[in-house]
Design a protein around this motif. Structure first.
Motif, mmCIF file in Angstrom:
data_model
loop_
_atom_site.group_PDB
_atom_site.id
_atom_site.type_symbol
_atom_site.label_atom_id
_atom_site.label_comp_id
_atom_site.label_asym_id
_atom_site.label_seq_id
_atom_site.Cartn_x
_atom_site.Cartn_y
_atom_site.Cartn_z
ATOM 1 N N ASP A 193 0.849 -1.200 0.000
ATOM 2 C CA ASP A 193 0.000 0.000 0.000
ATOM 3 C C ASP A 193 0.886 1.251 0.000
ATOM 4 O O ASP A 193 1.806 1.367 0.811
ATOM 5 C CB ASP A 193 -0.894 -0.027 1.251
ATOM 6 N N PRO A 235 -10.828 0.683 -9.866
ATOM 7 C CA PRO A 235 -11.217 0.722 -8.451
ATOM 8 C C PRO A 235 -12.088 -0.479 -8.112
ATOM 9 O O PRO A 235 -13.097 -0.732 -8.782
ATOM 10 C CB PRO A 235 -12.035 2.022 -8.355
ATOM 11 N N PRO A 271 -10.672 -1.671 0.349
ATOM 12 C CA PRO A 271 -10.398 -1.133 -0.978
ATOM 13 C C PRO A 271 -9.237 -1.857 -1.671
ATOM 14 O O PRO A 271 -8.255 -2.243 -1.026
ATOM 15 C CB PRO A 271 -9.990 0.334 -0.705
ATOM 16 N N GLY A 314 -6.302 0.385 3.261
ATOM 17 C CA GLY A 314 -7.437 1.007 3.937
ATOM 18 C C GLY A 314 -7.852 0.215 5.163
ATOM 19 O O GLY A 314 -7.054 -0.510 5.758
ATOM 20 N N LEU A 368 -11.877 7.299 -7.425
ATOM 21 C CA LEU A 368 -10.502 7.007 -7.846
ATOM 22 C C LEU A 368 -9.862 8.320 -8.262
ATOM 23 O O LEU A 368 -10.392 9.039 -9.122
ATOM 24 C CB LEU A 368 -10.518 6.039 -9.035
ATOM 25 N N GLU A 369 -8.726 8.646 -7.624
ATOM 26 C CA GLU A 369 -8.027 9.892 -7.951
ATOM 27 C C GLU A 369 -6.719 9.584 -8.661
ATOM 28 O O GLU A 369 -6.008 8.647 -8.287
ATOM 29 C CB GLU A 369 -7.715 10.672 -6.668
ATOM 30 N N THR A 405 -4.940 7.041 -6.135
ATOM 31 C CA THR A 405 -5.510 6.734 -4.814
ATOM 32 C C THR A 405 -6.959 6.312 -4.974
ATOM 33 O O THR A 405 -7.703 6.952 -5.727
ATOM 34 C CB THR A 405 -5.452 7.981 -3.892
ATOM 35 N N LEU A 406 -7.335 5.258 -4.298
ATOM 36 C CA LEU A 406 -8.732 4.821 -4.271
ATOM 37 C C LEU A 406 -9.280 5.080 -2.871
ATOM 38 O O LEU A 406 -8.684 4.643 -1.880
ATOM 39 C CB LEU A 406 -8.821 3.323 -4.587
ATOM 40 N N LYS A 407 -10.410 5.823 -2.827
ATOM 41 C CA LYS A 407 -11.073 6.087 -1.541
ATOM 42 C C LYS A 407 -12.441 5.427 -1.572
ATOM 43 O O LYS A 407 -13.194 5.629 -2.530
ATOM 44 C CB LYS A 407 -11.250 7.595 -1.324
ATOM 45 N N SER A 422 -8.496 4.388 2.370
ATOM 46 C CA SER A 422 -7.941 4.507 1.016
ATOM 47 C C SER A 422 -6.728 3.597 0.838
ATOM 48 O O SER A 422 -6.143 3.111 1.807
ATOM 49 C CB SER A 422 -7.531 5.961 0.748
ATOM 50 N N THR A 423 -6.391 3.396 -0.429
ATOM 51 C CA THR A 423 -5.161 2.674 -0.777
ATOM 52 C C THR A 423 -4.589 3.364 -2.010
ATOM 53 O O THR A 423 -5.320 3.996 -2.776
ATOM 54 C CB THR A 423 -5.443 1.167 -1.014
ATOM 55 N N SER A 424 -3.280 3.290 -2.178
ATOM 56 C CA SER A 424 -2.685 4.064 -3.273
ATOM 57 C C SER A 424 -1.464 3.370 -3.863
ATOM 58 O O SER A 424 -0.889 2.454 -3.263
ATOM 59 C CB SER A 424 -2.310 5.465 -2.775
#
Ligand code: 0L1
Ligand code: MG
Length: 262
Positions: free
Chosen positions: A92, A108, A137, A170, A187-188, A248-250, A256-258
């Motif tokens: 992560d 995501p 996540p 997360g 998803l960012e 990054t996924l929230k 979150s995880t990235s």
């Protein structure tokens, strides 16, 4: 089945070499239009066998093409199932090396971890929720070995459903504490939201994707063992990434995880 064992082995070796050398190829049904669904999964199984024979472990399973956004993006109408090798797992917040991949995209996903085995036929959302320890996540990095992501469903199943890398992180959440249909997902990429949706985008309920996988494996006499990590499928269409990108996924209530792409 339409292909003989020698052809299945040859195609598995070819597709795995494409993965390991980050080289693309044309879709295998161009040369083998007669191949059927059993052939496609037999090629995927042979890729798995090759990895295990070299000492790799299987880190989890995945459902793919489980949302209408993904099916529309890829021009197919049915979900598919694959596996994740140990070296696909990234820490992560860690790095994903683009040089090891062909043309990566991120998805995501909601990851399930089972506390009890699941075996079809007859699995449904209720059996999946009862067998799930927690959800959290997960970002899947897909990397079709087919040139320009141009394939049909049989070719993509043989290619282990484009599986390449993944990260989970997360907060693990008990399935009774979250409505997986309405849970919000963002998803960012580089701090900007690039894809968002809700869990219901995956077959109406992400657990439906796990039930479908259990029934698919059950029809082949296999079960999903307790402790298995399963990615339930992209909630949105996949997003292309390149070196320098941060993703990054929230997920609402799950943290979150990235990943950083280098
Ligand atoms: O995980 C997925 O939904 C990918 C399935 C294979 C199709 C693709 O490469 O997009
Ligand atoms: Mg996926």
């Amino acid at each position: 089945m339409k292909l003989d064992q020698a052809t299945i082995k040859k195609l598995a070796e070819h597709l795995e070499n494409c993965e390991l050398n980050a080289k693309d190829t044309t879709k295998i049904t161009d040369d083998h239009p007669e191949m059927d669904w059993d052939d496609a999964y037999a090629i995927q199984d042979e890729i798995k066998r090759r990895k295990i024979a070299r000492g790799h472990k299987i880190a989890g399973l995945k459902a793919g093409l489980t949302s209408h956004a993904k099916m529309k993006q890829m021009g197919v109408e049915t979900p598919c199932f694959g596996f994740m090798a140990d070296y696909y797992a990234l820490p992560d917040g860690g790095e994903c090396k683009v040089s090891e991949l062909i043309h990566p995209k991120v998805e995501p996903e909601i990851a399930f971890v089972l506390k009890k085995a699941l075996k079809g036929p007859g699995c449904h959302i209720g059996s999946v929720l009862a067998a799930t320890d927690f959800v959290l996540p997960g970002i899947e990095v897909i990397d079709s070995r087919y040139r320009d992501f141009k394939f049909d469903l049989k070719s993509v199943i043989a290619d282990n459903t484009s599986a390449a890398r993944f990260v989970i992180g997360g907060n693990p959440v008990y399935v009774g504490d979250v409505d997986l249909r309405t849970v919000g997902i963002v998803l960012e990429k580089n701090g900007e939201p690039v894809a968002f949706g809700a869990g219901a985008a995956v077959l109406g309920h992400p657990a439906a994707a796990i039930a479908m996988m259990a029934n698919h494996l059950g029809a082949r006499g296999e079960e999903i063992p307790a402790g298995t990590l399963i990615l339930s499928g992209g909630v949105t269409e996949a997003v292309a990434v390149a070196a320098g990108d941060n993703v990054t996924l929230k997920i609402q209530g799950m943290g979150s995880t990235s990943l950083r792409f280098i």
